[in-house]
Each structure stands twice: as structure tokens, then as C-alpha cells.
Design an enzyme around this catalytic site. Structure first.
Site, short mmCIF file in Angstrom:
data_model
loop_
_atom_site.label_atom_id
_atom_site.label_comp_id
_atom_site.label_asym_id
_atom_site.label_seq_id
_atom_site.Cartn_x
_atom_site.Cartn_y
_atom_site.Cartn_z
N LYS A 84 0.83 -1.21 0.00
CA LYS A 84 0.00 0.00 0.00
C LYS A 84 0.87 1.27 0.00
O LYS A 84 0.60 2.20 -0.75
CB LYS A 84 -0.94 -0.01 1.22
CG LYS A 84 -1.93 -1.18 1.20
CD LYS A 84 -2.94 -1.08 2.33
CE LYS A 84 -2.31 -1.28 3.70
NZ LYS A 84 -1.74 -2.65 3.87
N THR A 85 1.90 1.29 0.84
CA THR A 85 2.79 2.46 0.86
C THR A 85 3.52 2.60 -0.46
O THR A 85 3.68 3.71 -0.99
CB THR A 85 3.79 2.34 2.02
OG1 THR A 85 3.09 2.21 3.25
CG2 THR A 85 4.71 3.55 2.07
N ASP A 129 -1.61 6.73 6.29
CA ASP A 129 -1.60 5.31 6.64
C ASP A 129 -2.47 5.06 7.86
O ASP A 129 -2.62 5.95 8.71
CB ASP A 129 -0.16 4.88 6.92
CG ASP A 129 0.02 3.36 6.86
OD1 ASP A 129 -0.91 2.68 6.39
OD2 ASP A 129 1.08 2.87 7.29
N THR A 178 -5.74 -1.34 7.14
CA THR A 178 -5.78 -2.80 7.26
C THR A 178 -7.15 -3.27 7.72
O THR A 178 -7.40 -4.48 7.76
CB THR A 178 -4.71 -3.27 8.27
OG1 THR A 178 -4.94 -2.61 9.53
CG2 THR A 178 -3.32 -2.93 7.77
N ARG A 237 6.59 -8.36 1.85
CA ARG A 237 7.47 -7.91 2.94
C ARG A 237 8.13 -9.11 3.62
O ARG A 237 9.31 -9.09 3.93
CB ARG A 237 6.68 -7.09 3.96
CG ARG A 237 7.48 -6.69 5.19
CD ARG A 237 6.67 -5.81 6.11
NE ARG A 237 6.42 -4.52 5.49
CZ ARG A 237 5.42 -3.71 5.82
NH1 ARG A 237 4.55 -4.10 6.74
NH2 ARG A 237 5.26 -2.56 5.23
#
Length: 364
Positions: A84-85, A129, A178, A237
Site C-alpha cells: 500500500k505504501t 496510513d 488494514t 514484505r
């Protein structure tokens, strides 16, 4: 019913902190953030996976550039570590605009948000965020800012308070969450484009591992990349984190080249098995199967057996076990599935093998 294990209550407002030493945890620590900054793709063409999201977002950005306008506000939802980032930075790069990064927990007062909004440049991308954790007063101010590009700044208190309208330059808000279900409908409705980030397929993660290995100057065979990808829980990640640990093992124990055997041996050292389960996951399954015969068992009882906090088991271990089909949440408690017995190499009782975790009506 196990009253310590009800599933109908409201979700906690604050997320549970993940275990700091968890190699397969989806939260990013300082090392992850530094490495991710170097590994992030710079445009949509480099971004791997999320095919539908990329295609839709590409259309949104191209149309905005053709009109000479700022892009619509974008909401990205999904589990941590899915990109997302990264996508927010790509949006700014594709639009040729600067990006401002902040988070919901950092905005506790409407004045905090007003200060950020009033300093934005025209066309700038504001990445927010964990937007669902923003305070309610700031959230209500954001409604007007997103829709009308203006905010009312309250000066003074009580009867003498006055509202000073403040015009804002057009900007693009990229919100990430999230837990999309915690966003109020008025906020969700103000986003012009919403996208849900899905977990990655092993083949996509294999491409991610190959790309990261190239950027990190690590030699890796296709079989080694596939081994890492298969244990990465569908999350880039985690794949990058496992790659770094396997790289360390290959440099110390071998000639630096990551093969399937080297990757398997390295991840065995770090207690990550072939399905991506780590020590905590296996401890939960072992307790459920060996101590409680596959369940059903209450969450608090299971947490005591594992030696962890209830919230740790529920928020850190269980989501992946449920997604993998190894554990089920029921009104009577947690039960193991036949796949859990098979994964640990144990023979299930007849009731568990039947898939319902309960004896039959006549006890036969």
C-alpha cells in the site's frame, strides 16, 4: 458455549503489537523500512502482482494526466506488507507530484490535520496510513477537505468562537487501512477509487524474490526463490525478510548462492516450515491437537496452554492459521481441521477426521 471465546463482540480499536522477534510477522521494523526503501518499484510497470489494481489505477492516473487535473482520492485496503505504501509513492511519481506521508494515530486533533492540509502544494499527494485510527474531529474535517478543498478553522472557544474558512489547493489523498470495515461510510464514499490488496500467489512472490535478489546482488537459483516464496505467507514484505536471512546463511554456511537446499536449511534454522508456520503457529496447533484433542477449546484456555497473551494468539497467530485452513473459529471454541493433523504428522480422532470436531449423536 465457551464464554471466554465469543466471536460476536466488537473489534478492538487498537491493534495488537506483533512479536518483535517474529520473522514471519507482517509489521515492518526499522531494518525492513530501510531495505524496502531501496527495493520499492518506482512505477506501475515495475510493480509485481495485484494485476487488477494496477490496471484500474493506471487508467485513473492516465485519465487525470490527460485532463491536467489531480487524481481522484484513492483508498487502499488490505493486510500489512502487500504494497500500500509503495503504491502511494508510485501514484505520486506517476503524477509528477511530491508526497507527504503521515498516519492516522499521528493525527489526534483537528488542528494537526489542518496544519498538514494548509501546507500542501497544488497536486501534492497526501498518504495517510492506518486512516481508520484517525480521531473523529480530524475525520470530520477531512470530509470537507476531500470534497470541497476547504476547511473551517475554529478560532476561540465558547460563544465567541468563529470559523475561518481556509481554501486548499487541489490535492490527492491516498488512504491506507488494514481494517476497511472500521471506516465510516461518509469517509469511504469520498474516495473516487478504492482497491483491495490481495495476498500474492507463490509465482508472483517468486518474481518479487528474484527482483529483490538482483537489487541486493545476491545469487539465487529459481528453485531457491520458489522455496522462499512458498514460505512467505503471500506477503512481499515477508518474502524480502526471509530472503535477507537466507542470504546471511548462504554467505556463512555456503558459497553465497541460494539453492533450494540452502533456502530450506536456512529457514529450518529460523524455524519457518514449508507452509510458512513459525514457532508460535506450531505451538498453537500443538496445544490444540495434543492437549485438547483438536478442540473445541476456548481462546483464553488455548492462550494459557501456549504461554502467550490471549490477544497475541487471536491477532497474531490465528489469522494465518485460519486462512491456511488449519484452524477454525466456532461459537464453541477453536477447533483443528484435518489439514492441521496432517501438517503435524498426527493421526486425528474419528470425530476430528470427520471434520466437525464433535462426537456423533450416538457416540459411535
Amino acid at each position: 458455549m465457551n464464554w471466554d471465546d465469543t466471536t460476536g463482540g466488537s473489534a478492538p480499536e487498537q491493534p495488537v503489537a506483533p512479536l518483535a522477534d517474529r520473522l514471519v510477522g507482517s509489521a515492518a521494523d526499522g531494518e525492513d523500512q530501510a531495505v524496502e526503501a531501496a527495493l520499492r518499484p518506482k512505477d506501475l510497470g515495475e510493480f509485481i502482482g495485484q494485476e487488477k489494481v494496477r490496471e484500474q489505477l493506471d487508467l485513473v492516473l492516465r485519465a487525470a494526466r490527460a485532463r491536467g487535473a489531480t487524481a481522484d482520492h484513492v483508498l487502499l485496503s488490505g493486510a500489512p506488507g502487500l504494497g500500500k505504501t509503495t503504491l502511494s509513492m508510485i501514484i505520486a511519481a506517476e503524477m509528477g507530484a511530491p508526497i507527504r506521508i503521515t498516519s492516522g494515530p499521528a493525527i489526534q486533533h483537528a488542528g494537526d490535520l489542518a496544519a498538514i492540509l494548509s501546507s500542501l502544494q497544488e497536486g501534492e499527494v497526501l498518504f495517510l496510513d492506518e486512516i481508520h485510527r484517525m480521531s473523529r474531529p480530524a475525520e470530520e474535517m477531512l470530509y470537507m477537505a476531500m470534497e470541497d478543498f476547504r476547511v473551517d478553522v475554529i478560532v476561540g472557544k465558547g460563544p465567541g468562537a468563529t470559523a475561518i474558512p481556509l481554501e486548499l489547493p487541489p490535492f490527492t489523498l491516498v488512504g491506507a487501512t488494514t481494517r476497511a470495515g472500521l471506516l465510516p461510510p461518509p469517509l469511504r464514499d469520498r474516495f473516487g477509487f478504492t482497491a483491495h490488496m490481495e495476498f500474492y500467489e507463490p509465482a508472483e512472490l517468486e518474481r518479487v524474490v528474484h527482483r529483490s535478489a538482483q537489487l541486493l546482488d545476491v545469487g539465487i537459483e529459481s528453485a531457491g526463490a520458489a522455496e522462499i516464496a512458498g514460505r512467505s505467507r503471500g506477503t512481499p514484505r515477508i518474502a524480502n525478510r526471509l530472503l535477507r536471512r537466507v542470504r546471511d546463511y548462504a554467505q556463512v554456511k555456503a558459497d553465497g548462492l541460494i539453492t533450494r537446499d540452502i533456502a530450506g536449511a536456512a529457514l529450518a534454522v529460523y524455524e519457518v516450515d514449508e507452509r510458512g508456520l513459525d514457532r508460535l503457529d506450531r505451538a498453537v496447533l500443538n496445544a490444540l491437537l495434543k492437549l485438547f484433542g483438536g478442540g473445541p477449546v476456548g481462546l483464553s484456555t488455548l492462550a494459557v496452554a501456549v504461554g502467550e497473551e490471549r490477544e497475541t494468539v487471536e491477532e497474531v497467530a490465528e489469522p494465518f492459521l485460519v486462512r491456511e485452513g488449519l484452524l477454525a473459529r466456532t461459537p464453541r471454541g477453536r477447533i483443528a481441521t484435518p489439514a492441521a493433523w496432517a501438517h503435524l504428522g498426527l493421526t486425528p480422532p474419528r470425530a476430528a477426521a470427520a471434520g466437525n470436531g464433535q462426537p456423533d449423536l450416538f457416540g459411535t
